[in-house]
Design a protein around this motif. Structure first.
Motif, PDB file in Angstrom:
ATOM      1  N   GLU A   1       4.674  13.788   1.624  1.00 22.80           N
ATOM      2  CA  GLU A   1       5.461  12.696   1.052  1.00 22.80           C
ATOM      3  C   GLU A   1       4.622  11.432   1.010  1.00 22.80           C
ATOM      4  O   GLU A   1       3.533  11.376   1.575  1.00 22.80           O
ATOM      5  N   SER A   2       5.166  10.412   0.350  1.00 25.02           N
ATOM      6  CA  SER A   2       4.530   9.094   0.291  1.00 25.02           C
ATOM      7  C   SER A   2       5.533   8.041   0.751  1.00 25.02           C
ATOM      8  O   SER A   2       6.740   8.203   0.570  1.00 25.02           O
TER       9      SER A   2
ATOM     10  N   VAL B   1       0.835  -1.192   0.000  1.00 21.82           N
ATOM     11  CA  VAL B   1       0.000   0.000   0.000  1.00 21.82           C
ATOM     12  C   VAL B   1       0.875   1.249   0.000  1.00 21.82           C
ATOM     13  O   VAL B   1       1.844   1.338   0.761  1.00 21.82           O
ATOM     14  N   ARG B   2       0.548   2.220  -0.857  1.00 19.44           N
ATOM     15  CA  ARG B   2       1.209   3.525  -0.805  1.00 19.44           C
ATOM     16  C   ARG B   2       0.412   4.402   0.155  1.00 19.44           C
ATOM     17  O   ARG B   2      -0.802   4.522   0.040  1.00 19.44           O
TER      18      ARG B   2
ATOM     19  N   PHE C   1      -4.572   6.534   0.937  1.00 17.49           N
ATOM     20  CA  PHE C   1      -3.973   5.246   0.630  1.00 17.49           C
ATOM     21  C   PHE C   1      -4.293   4.838  -0.797  1.00 17.49           C
ATOM     22  O   PHE C   1      -5.395   5.087  -1.281  1.00 17.49           O
ATOM     23  N   GLU C   2      -3.333   4.190  -1.444  1.00 15.10           N
ATOM     24  CA  GLU C   2      -3.594   3.533  -2.717  1.00 15.10           C
ATOM     25  C   GLU C   2      -3.043   2.128  -2.620  1.00 15.10           C
ATOM     26  O   GLU C   2      -1.864   1.932  -2.299  1.00 15.10           O
ATOM     27  N   MET C   3      -3.914   1.147  -2.881  1.00 16.96           N
ATOM     28  CA  MET C   3      -3.487  -0.242  -2.850  1.00 16.96           C
ATOM     29  C   MET C   3      -2.670  -0.513  -4.104  1.00 16.96           C
ATOM     30  O   MET C   3      -3.168  -0.368  -5.214  1.00 16.96           O
ATOM     31  N   LEU C   4      -1.415  -0.882  -3.924  1.00 20.62           N
ATOM     32  CA  LEU C   4      -0.534  -1.159  -5.062  1.00 20.62           C
ATOM     33  C   LEU C   4      -0.676  -2.594  -5.537  1.00 20.62           C
ATOM     34  O   LEU C   4      -0.230  -2.942  -6.628  1.00 20.62           O
ATOM     35  N   GLU C   5      -1.259  -3.427  -4.695  1.00 19.71           N
ATOM     36  CA  GLU C   5      -1.648  -4.790  -5.052  1.00 19.71           C
ATOM     37  C   GLU C   5      -2.771  -5.185  -4.099  1.00 19.71           C
ATOM     38  O   GLU C   5      -3.076  -4.450  -3.165  1.00 19.71           O
ATOM     39  N   SER C   6      -3.393  -6.318  -4.346  1.00 19.33           N
ATOM     40  CA  SER C   6      -4.473  -6.763  -3.481  1.00 19.33           C
ATOM     41  C   SER C   6      -3.977  -6.766  -2.038  1.00 19.33           C
ATOM     42  O   SER C   6      -2.922  -7.331  -1.744  1.00 19.33           O
TER      43      SER C   6
ATOM     44  N   PHE D   1     -10.686  15.539   1.116  1.00 16.03           N
ATOM     45  CA  PHE D   1     -10.136  16.540   0.203  1.00 16.03           C
ATOM     46  C   PHE D   1      -9.514  15.830  -0.975  1.00 16.03           C
ATOM     47  O   PHE D   1      -9.370  14.602  -0.974  1.00 16.03           O
ATOM     48  N   ASP D   2      -9.161  16.580  -2.026  1.00 18.70           N
ATOM     49  CA  ASP D   2      -8.631  15.994  -3.250  1.00 18.70           C
ATOM     50  C   ASP D   2      -7.255  15.378  -3.005  1.00 18.70           C
ATOM     51  O   ASP D   2      -6.392  16.008  -2.384  1.00 18.70           O
ATOM     52  N   PRO D   3      -7.037  14.170  -3.514  1.00 15.91           N
ATOM     53  CA  PRO D   3      -5.734  13.518  -3.365  1.00 15.91           C
ATOM     54  C   PRO D   3      -4.698  14.099  -4.310  1.00 15.91           C
ATOM     55  O   PRO D   3      -5.035  14.850  -5.224  1.00 15.91           O
ATOM     56  N   ILE D   4      -3.441  13.696  -4.092  1.00 14.20           N
ATOM     57  CA  ILE D   4      -2.379  14.066  -5.034  1.00 14.20           C
ATOM     58  C   ILE D   4      -2.607  13.297  -6.328  1.00 14.20           C
ATOM     59  O   ILE D   4      -3.456  12.392  -6.384  1.00 14.20           O
ATOM     60  N   LEU D   5      -1.858  13.607  -7.350  1.00 16.73           N
ATOM     61  CA  LEU D   5      -2.015  12.926  -8.636  1.00 16.73           C
ATOM     62  C   LEU D   5      -1.712  11.445  -8.502  1.00 16.73           C
ATOM     63  O   LEU D   5      -0.848  11.035  -7.723  1.00 16.73           O
ATOM     64  N   LYS D   6      -2.397  10.635  -9.271  1.00 19.36           N
ATOM     65  CA  LYS D   6      -2.143   9.187  -9.277  1.00 19.36           C
ATOM     66  C   LYS D   6      -0.786   8.892  -9.902  1.00 19.36           C
ATOM     67  O   LYS D   6      -0.161   9.760 -10.507  1.00 19.36           O
ATOM     68  N   ASN D   7      -0.367   7.653  -9.779  1.00 16.48           N
ATOM     69  CA  ASN D   7       0.838   7.132 -10.419  1.00 16.48           C
ATOM     70  C   ASN D   7       2.145   7.663  -9.862  1.00 16.48           C
ATOM     71  O   ASN D   7       3.146   7.666 -10.552  1.00 16.48           O
ATOM     72  N   ILE D   8       2.180   8.157  -8.635  1.00 14.25           N
ATOM     73  CA  ILE D   8       3.469   8.466  -8.039  1.00 14.25           C
ATOM     74  C   ILE D   8       3.972   7.204  -7.358  1.00 14.25           C
ATOM     75  O   ILE D   8       3.196   6.363  -6.936  1.00 14.25           O
ATOM     76  N   LYS D   9       5.230   7.058  -7.282  1.00  8.09           N
ATOM     77  CA  LYS D   9       5.824   5.836  -6.692  1.00  8.09           C
ATOM     78  C   LYS D   9       6.510   6.183  -5.397  1.00  8.09           C
ATOM     79  O   LYS D   9       7.085   7.168  -5.216  1.00  8.09           O
TER      80      LYS D   9
END
Length: 93
Positions: free
Chosen positions: A41-42, A28-29, A60-65, A85-93
């Motif tokens: 930061e992430s 999870v990110r 949170f963003e689930m990077l896998e199940s 509130f609005d999240p940061i842009l998707k696809n950051i690592k």
């Protein structure tokens, strides 16, 4: 050693929700924000990790199940508990 004990009935006033997350499975990110909802930061947490969220904002963003166990102090206040509130842009690592 921690000696055996029970906790006394003590009335407490909770003013800020804090939570602990245990990552039972997956990856999870976690995106951290300050109290003004500004991205800081992430970090990535994985199976077996524990994270304490004590202040500021988070998403949170689930990077896998993934499976998470969330522990918070109560009582639960439903919709009164959070400001979304609005999240940061998707696809950051």
């Amino acid at each position: 050693m921690i000696p055996p004990h029970v906790h006394k009935l003590v009335e407490r006033k909770v003013t800020l929700t804090q939570e602990v997350l245990y990552v039972k499975a997956g990856k999870v990110r976690v995106d951290f924000y300050n109290d003004d909802q500004v991205y800081v930061e992430s970090r990535t947490v994985e199976t077996g990790d524990v994270i304490l969220l004590a202040a500021g904002g988070h998403g949170f963003e689930m990077l896998e199940s993934s499976e998470l166990i969330e522990i918070k102090q109560g009582p639960y206040c439903g919709d009164e508990d959070k400001v979304h509130f609005d999240p940061i842009l998707k696809n950051i690592k």
